[in-house]
Write an enzyme that holds these catalytic residues in place. Structure first.
Site, short mmCIF file in Angstrom:
data_model
loop_
_atom_site.label_atom_id
_atom_site.label_comp_id
_atom_site.label_asym_id
_atom_site.label_seq_id
_atom_site.Cartn_x
_atom_site.Cartn_y
_atom_site.Cartn_z
N TYR A 332 0.84 -1.21 0.00
CA TYR A 332 0.00 0.00 0.00
C TYR A 332 0.88 1.25 0.00
O TYR A 332 1.81 1.34 0.79
CB TYR A 332 -0.81 0.11 1.29
CG TYR A 332 -1.81 -0.94 1.61
CD1 TYR A 332 -3.17 -0.66 1.47
CD2 TYR A 332 -1.44 -2.16 2.13
CE1 TYR A 332 -4.12 -1.60 1.84
CE2 TYR A 332 -2.39 -3.11 2.50
CZ TYR A 332 -3.73 -2.82 2.35
OH TYR A 332 -4.66 -3.75 2.72
N GLU A 408 -24.31 1.90 16.40
CA GLU A 408 -24.92 2.40 15.15
C GLU A 408 -25.30 3.88 15.20
O GLU A 408 -25.80 4.43 14.23
CB GLU A 408 -26.13 1.52 14.81
CG GLU A 408 -25.71 0.10 14.42
CD GLU A 408 -26.86 -0.89 14.41
OE1 GLU A 408 -27.84 -0.67 15.15
OE2 GLU A 408 -26.77 -1.89 13.67
#
Ligand SMILES: [Zn+2]
Ligand SMILES: [Zn+2]
Length: 430
Positions: A332, A408
């Site tokens: 990467y 959430e």
């Protein structure tokens, strides 16, 4: 005069790049929160490994089509790319979500817990969204719905990139990432800027983190082979000992970080993770093989660290009469947030989360394949809080672990900030 002009500019709405669409975004994002949570739970319960995200991709494509977004499927194996054409001319702004899960067996007791299993590298394992990419997909599906509802007012177009394999594909003969593949397939050609986010299990819901410039490390594999001359362990003078040489190289490599890298700018890491050499107590072997990982921030630092590794290994070996072979495999690149784009977007983040909820992050030695997009066009990648409010980050399970858990409550903020990026960027480019 100043006092008079400033309020007028603010009233005109789009001053300082602030879009007048923000209130409509807030309203729409809040109204679809429960839908986004439902999508996320469904994806969480049905996780798919890199390049196998067929079910997830279909769910995304169906949703984008239902919004009247032009969809291309099957990019980079399972990638889905949607283009929302705005009502007015302007730039192409890309938003990205990654869709892949990990070979981790979920231990969290949730009604939508994953029970999926597979064979990975010859081992039986569970499959789990242990990095939170399920939340990225659901949030971006939500953003598509928010922005599709205001397409006539958009001063430009939006490209939604749902990519496979952020965690990489490491199969014999194949090492690649979804983002790299998509770039090779030309996904960034018509894009002016790209934005993305990563949920964080150790940052409180409601917070956003970012860093200008190199934010996440480049990752490179290191291999050093030290060639000596085999000898009897009782008469080392008759050979060249690669074990002693390798030991000196390992120690020498650590001086790169203490003596060559400007640590006031960015950190770096050189880790030797394995050394193999020899077979018996009284034989000096012919060679020693070492492997490790290199983490650097930005091209300049990466080039310096690579150069020093090669110099230290080859010269120490030479001084011992041995020979060192150095192989560095680039994986990467560093995730570099374009400084100009980042500074322009700080106001959008502050407006979405509140000034007090913006963290300026330290550099992260982990990597992210979002970096491949940023090598093509200016990009900004931010962190979104996913830890329960009041949680202790030091006691919260980290990403890639069986107990990884996301609250959430941060999804609406995620939708709002990505949508703000789009409309604010379009406003600036007018
Ligand atoms: Zn991950
Ligand atoms: Zn991730």
């Amino acid at each position: 005069m100043r006092k008079l002009i400033l309020p007028l500019l603010l009233i005109s709405g789009t001053a300082f790049g602030q879009s007048k669409l923000r209130p409509a975004i807030d309203q729409k994002a809040a109204s679809i929160e429960s839908k986004v949570i439902e999508w996320r739970r469904d994806i969480h319960q049905n996780p798919e490994l890199g390049n196998n995200e067929f079910r997830t991709a279909k769910k995304v494509a169906d949703h984008l089509r239902s919004l009247g977004i032009e969809v291309t499927e099957g990019m980079a194996v399972t990638g889905v790319v949607g283009v929302l054409k705005g009502g007015k001319p302007g730039p192409m702004v890309a938003l990205r979500a990654d869709m892949d899960a990990l070979p981790v067996t979920e231990r969290v007791d949730l009604p939508f817990k994953s029970t999926v299993t597979t064979t990975y590298n010859g081992q039986e394992t569970g499959v789990m969204h242990a990095c939170g990419h399920d939340t990225h997909v659901a949030i971006l599906m939500g953003v598509a719905e928010v922005l599709a509802g205001m397409r006539d007012q958009l001063e430009g177009s939006v490209k939604f990139i749902f990519q496979p394999a952020e965690e990489g594909i490491y199969e014999p003969g194949v090492t690649t990432w979804g983002a790299k593949q998509l770039v090779e397939e030309g996904v960034m050609k018509d894009v002016d800027a790209i934005f993305g986010l990563h949920i964080s299990s150790q940052t409180e819901v409601g917070k956003i983190g970012y860093r200008s410039g190199p934010a996440q490390a480049a990752v490179d594999n290191l291999e050093i082979i030290v060639h000596g001359t085999q000898a009897h362990g009782a008469s080392p003078w008759s050979g060249v000992d690669p074990i002693v040489t390798a030991s000196q190289i390992v120690t020498g490599l650590q001086t790169i970080l203490s003596r060559s890298v400007n640590i006031t700018q960015n950190p770096a890491v050189v880790t030797v993770g394995a050394i193999h050499g020899g077979i018996r107590h009284n034989i000096i072997p012919e060679k020693v093989e070492m492997i490790g990982t290199i983490r650097t921030f930005g091209d300049e630092q990466q080039a310096l660290v690579h150069k020093r590794i090669t110099e230290i290994a080859t010269n120490i070996a030479e001084s011992a009469g041995a020979r060192a072979e150095v192989n560095i495999q680039k994986l990467y690149p560093s995730t570099v947030n374009d400084p100009e784009l980042t500074s322009k977007m700080v106001a959008s983040m502050e407006a979405a989360a509140g000034k007090e909820n913006i963290n300026y992050n330290p550099p992260v030695t982990g990597a992210e394949d979002f970096s491949f997009y940023q090598r093509e066009k200016p990009g900004l990648f931010i962190g979104l809080g996913g830890m329960k409010k009041g949680g202790d980050p030091t006691k919260t399970p980290s990403h890639h672990t069986p107990d990884f858990y996301i609250d959430e409550g941060g999804f609406v903020l995620g939708m709002r900030v990505l949508s703000y990026f789009v409309v604010d960027y379009m406003g600036m480019k007018k």
